[in-house]
Design a protein around this motif. Structure first.
Motif, PDB file in Angstrom:
ATOM      1  N   ARG A 184      -8.072   4.502   4.811  1.00 28.54           N
ATOM      2  CA  ARG A 184      -9.128   4.197   3.819  1.00 28.54           C
ATOM      3  C   ARG A 184      -9.110   2.723   3.435  1.00 28.54           C
ATOM      4  O   ARG A 184     -10.147   2.066   3.346  1.00 28.54           O
ATOM      5  N   ARG A 195      -3.295   4.417  -6.383  1.00 25.85           N
ATOM      6  CA  ARG A 195      -3.931   4.115  -5.090  1.00 25.85           C
ATOM      7  C   ARG A 195      -5.346   3.558  -5.248  1.00 25.85           C
ATOM      8  O   ARG A 195      -5.736   2.637  -4.520  1.00 25.85           O
ATOM      9  N   GLU A 196      -6.118   4.107  -6.181  1.00 22.74           N
ATOM     10  CA  GLU A 196      -7.521   3.658  -6.310  1.00 22.74           C
ATOM     11  C   GLU A 196      -7.584   2.207  -6.761  1.00 22.74           C
ATOM     12  O   GLU A 196      -8.385   1.418  -6.257  1.00 22.74           O
ATOM     13  N   THR A 210       0.804  -1.228   0.000  1.00 28.92           N
ATOM     14  CA  THR A 210       0.000   0.000   0.000  1.00 28.92           C
ATOM     15  C   THR A 210       0.838   1.279   0.000  1.00 28.92           C
ATOM     16  O   THR A 210       0.282   2.376  -0.107  1.00 28.92           O
ATOM     17  N   ASN A 213      -9.282   6.836  13.332  1.00 32.37           N
ATOM     18  CA  ASN A 213      -9.803   7.305  12.036  1.00 32.37           C
ATOM     19  C   ASN A 213     -10.448   6.232  11.166  1.00 32.37           C
ATOM     20  O   ASN A 213     -10.865   6.531  10.047  1.00 32.37           O
ATOM     21  N   VAL A 214     -10.488   5.005  11.659  1.00 29.28           N
ATOM     22  CA  VAL A 214     -11.160   3.939  10.898  1.00 29.28           C
ATOM     23  C   VAL A 214     -12.473   3.662  11.631  1.00 29.28           C
ATOM     24  O   VAL A 214     -12.460   3.156  12.758  1.00 29.28           O
ATOM     25  N   ASP A 272      -3.402   8.507   5.920  1.00 29.23           N
ATOM     26  CA  ASP A 272      -4.762   8.787   5.447  1.00 29.23           C
ATOM     27  C   ASP A 272      -5.231   7.692   4.471  1.00 29.23           C
ATOM     28  O   ASP A 272      -6.331   7.146   4.594  1.00 29.23           O
ATOM     29  N   TYR A 273      -4.350   7.371   3.537  1.00 25.66           N
ATOM     30  CA  TYR A 273      -4.685   6.329   2.553  1.00 25.66           C
ATOM     31  C   TYR A 273      -4.789   4.963   3.250  1.00 25.66           C
ATOM     32  O   TYR A 273      -5.705   4.177   2.978  1.00 25.66           O
ATOM     33  N   GLU A 302     -10.313   0.541   6.443  1.00 28.88           N
ATOM     34  CA  GLU A 302     -11.776   0.632   6.622  1.00 28.88           C
ATOM     35  C   GLU A 302     -12.488  -0.214   5.556  1.00 28.88           C
ATOM     36  O   GLU A 302     -13.415  -0.968   5.843  1.00 28.88           O
ATOM     37  N   ALA A 303     -12.000  -0.139   4.326  1.00 29.56           N
ATOM     38  CA  ALA A 303     -12.643  -0.864   3.228  1.00 29.56           C
ATOM     39  C   ALA A 303     -12.494  -2.377   3.378  1.00 29.56           C
ATOM     40  O   ALA A 303     -13.434  -3.129   3.112  1.00 29.56           O
ATOM     41  N   LEU A 309      -6.662  -0.066  -3.886  1.00 24.74           N
ATOM     42  CA  LEU A 309      -7.774  -0.142  -2.925  1.00 24.74           C
ATOM     43  C   LEU A 309      -8.782  -1.202  -3.392  1.00 24.74           C
ATOM     44  O   LEU A 309      -9.235  -2.046  -2.598  1.00 24.74           O
TER      45      LEU A 309
END
Ligand code: KIV
Ligand code: ZN
Length: 387
Positions: free
Chosen positions: A154, A116-117, A103, A191-192, A150-151, A157-158, A120
């Protein structure tokens, strides 16, 4: 995460076995897996099933015989890897698939030539594939240590939303400082939004000698699983050493954590892994090194002989080590000499010891260590002169 139990995830048979020269066959892997279960580890990462037919067989056989621990198999974020891992784990009472992807931007661009997208989406996809086979899916965000927080949040969390039960935050390159790694875990805790549905795992490498410190900081900040190996074996400078993290948590009761590891088995287990892998343990290795409970300087020996706690924070019995040793060198003092002579059955008074000490220093200056034979010789000579 309210529990104070820290799960011990042993990866000696996977990351540890990646050390050049440490490769194990199925019989050896089974022997060590059984010993790891007896030691009390919670999860055994048994191998990387798609990597070779031999490793597939090892994971498969280990799955059949392990009764209490979770048996885990590693995969890349590749459908075929996951199918093969699921097949290898099919007899396990508690199977876990450990899947994931790099990541950090170093990995996203340098390894995958991607963005990054896309990564993910691939992260979510691999967890979904694994969920088709097992309930317990651990996701690793490779090189999380150098991933933008930050990434990373994300992604984590996903993957939890996709069903990951454990989220592994590897410091793959051993780059982080303890406060940076601890802050990363704290960041995820804060933050998650669904972090309460998963366990955070620390997987730290030792390139800067910080793997143990980083794992402990991870736990202090909310992680409840540590990935580690016996004797700290692993890629390059190794992984977090199991015996070190377990004893840090046990010695520092003030931290309020515990593990299920039977610490009296730590030294026997270390020797067993060293023998089977034919990989010696450095003498000054914490907890399991040959010198971990040896005292050789006069100041230390004198203090230790008066009260062990002056120079020992762990009772060797607690970690299954041989009793503490008083080693005689040219840096040793009279009390150590008197102690060792007494152990050999000589009952000398203070004047005798003073006289013997002069002789002892002459011998010691010409040798690395003064042994029992030297002491017998000195003692006999002294008795003859005095007679
Ligand atoms: O160091 C690492 O990132 C790993 C992963 C495969 C978990 O070993
Ligand atoms: Zn690793």
């Amino acid at each position: 995460m309210s529990t104070n139990k820290v799960n011990i995830f042993d990866t000696t048979l996977r990351d540890g076995e990646q050390v050049p020269g440490c490769k194990l066959n199925t019989k050896e892997k089974i022997e060590l897996a059984l010993a790891l279960e007896d030691l009390g580890v919670d999860i055994i990462e048994a191998g990387f099933p798609i990597s070779s037919p031999g490793d597939f067989t090892s994971v498969n056989e280990i799955s059949k015989i392990i009764k209490n621990a979770t048996v885990c198999g590693l995969t890349r974020a590749v459908q075929k890897d996951i199918e093969v891992a699921a097949e290898a784990l099919k007899y396990a009472k508690r199977p876990r698939i450990h899947t994931g992807i790099g990541t950090s931007d170093f990995h996203i661009k340098g390894k995958f030539n991607s963005n990054r997208e896309d990564i993910l989406l691939r992260a979510i996809q691999c967890v979904k594939w694994a969920k088709n086979f097992v309930d317990d899916v651990e996701f690793y965000a490779e090189d999380a240590g150098r991933t933008d927080n930050d990434y990373l949040a994300r992604v984590i969390e996903a993957v939890i939303k996709a069903g990951a039960t454990v989220v592994n935050i590897p410091d793959t390159t051993g780059y982080c400082l303890p406060n940076q790694y601890g802050n990363k875990i704290a960041y995820l805790m804060n933050n998650v939004s669904n972090i309460d549905r998963a366990t955070i795992s620390c997987h730290c490498h030792n390139d800067l000698g910080l793997a143990t410190a980083n794992s402990i900081e991870g736990v202090i900040n909310g992680a409840r699983q540590i990935e580690c190996t016996i004797n700290g074996l692993g890629e390059r400078a190794g992984n977090t050493s199991l015996e070190e993290v377990v004893m840090v948590l046990k010695q520092h009761k003030d931290l309020g954590f515990y593990t299920n590891v039977n610490t009296k088995e730590l030294n026997p287990m270390s020797r067993r892994v060293s023998d089977v892998m034919r990989m010696p343990v450095q003498p000054n290795k914490a907890i399991v090194g040959a010198n971990a409970f040896s005292h050789s300087s006069g100041i230390h020996q004198d203090g230790f002989l008066k009260s062990a706690i002056t120079y020992e924070i762990i009772d060797p019995v607690e970690v299954g080590a041989d009793i503490s040793k008083i080693v005689l060198t040219a840096r040793s003092g009279r009390s150590a000499l008197a102690f060792r002579l007494k152990k050999l059955g000589y009952d000398f008074n203070r004047n005798d010891v003073d006289a013997l000490y002069e002789k002892f220093l002459q011998v010691a200056d010409n040798k690395k260590e003064v042994g029992d034979d030297d002491l017998h010789q000195m003692a006999k000579q002294h008795e003859t002169v005095e007679a």
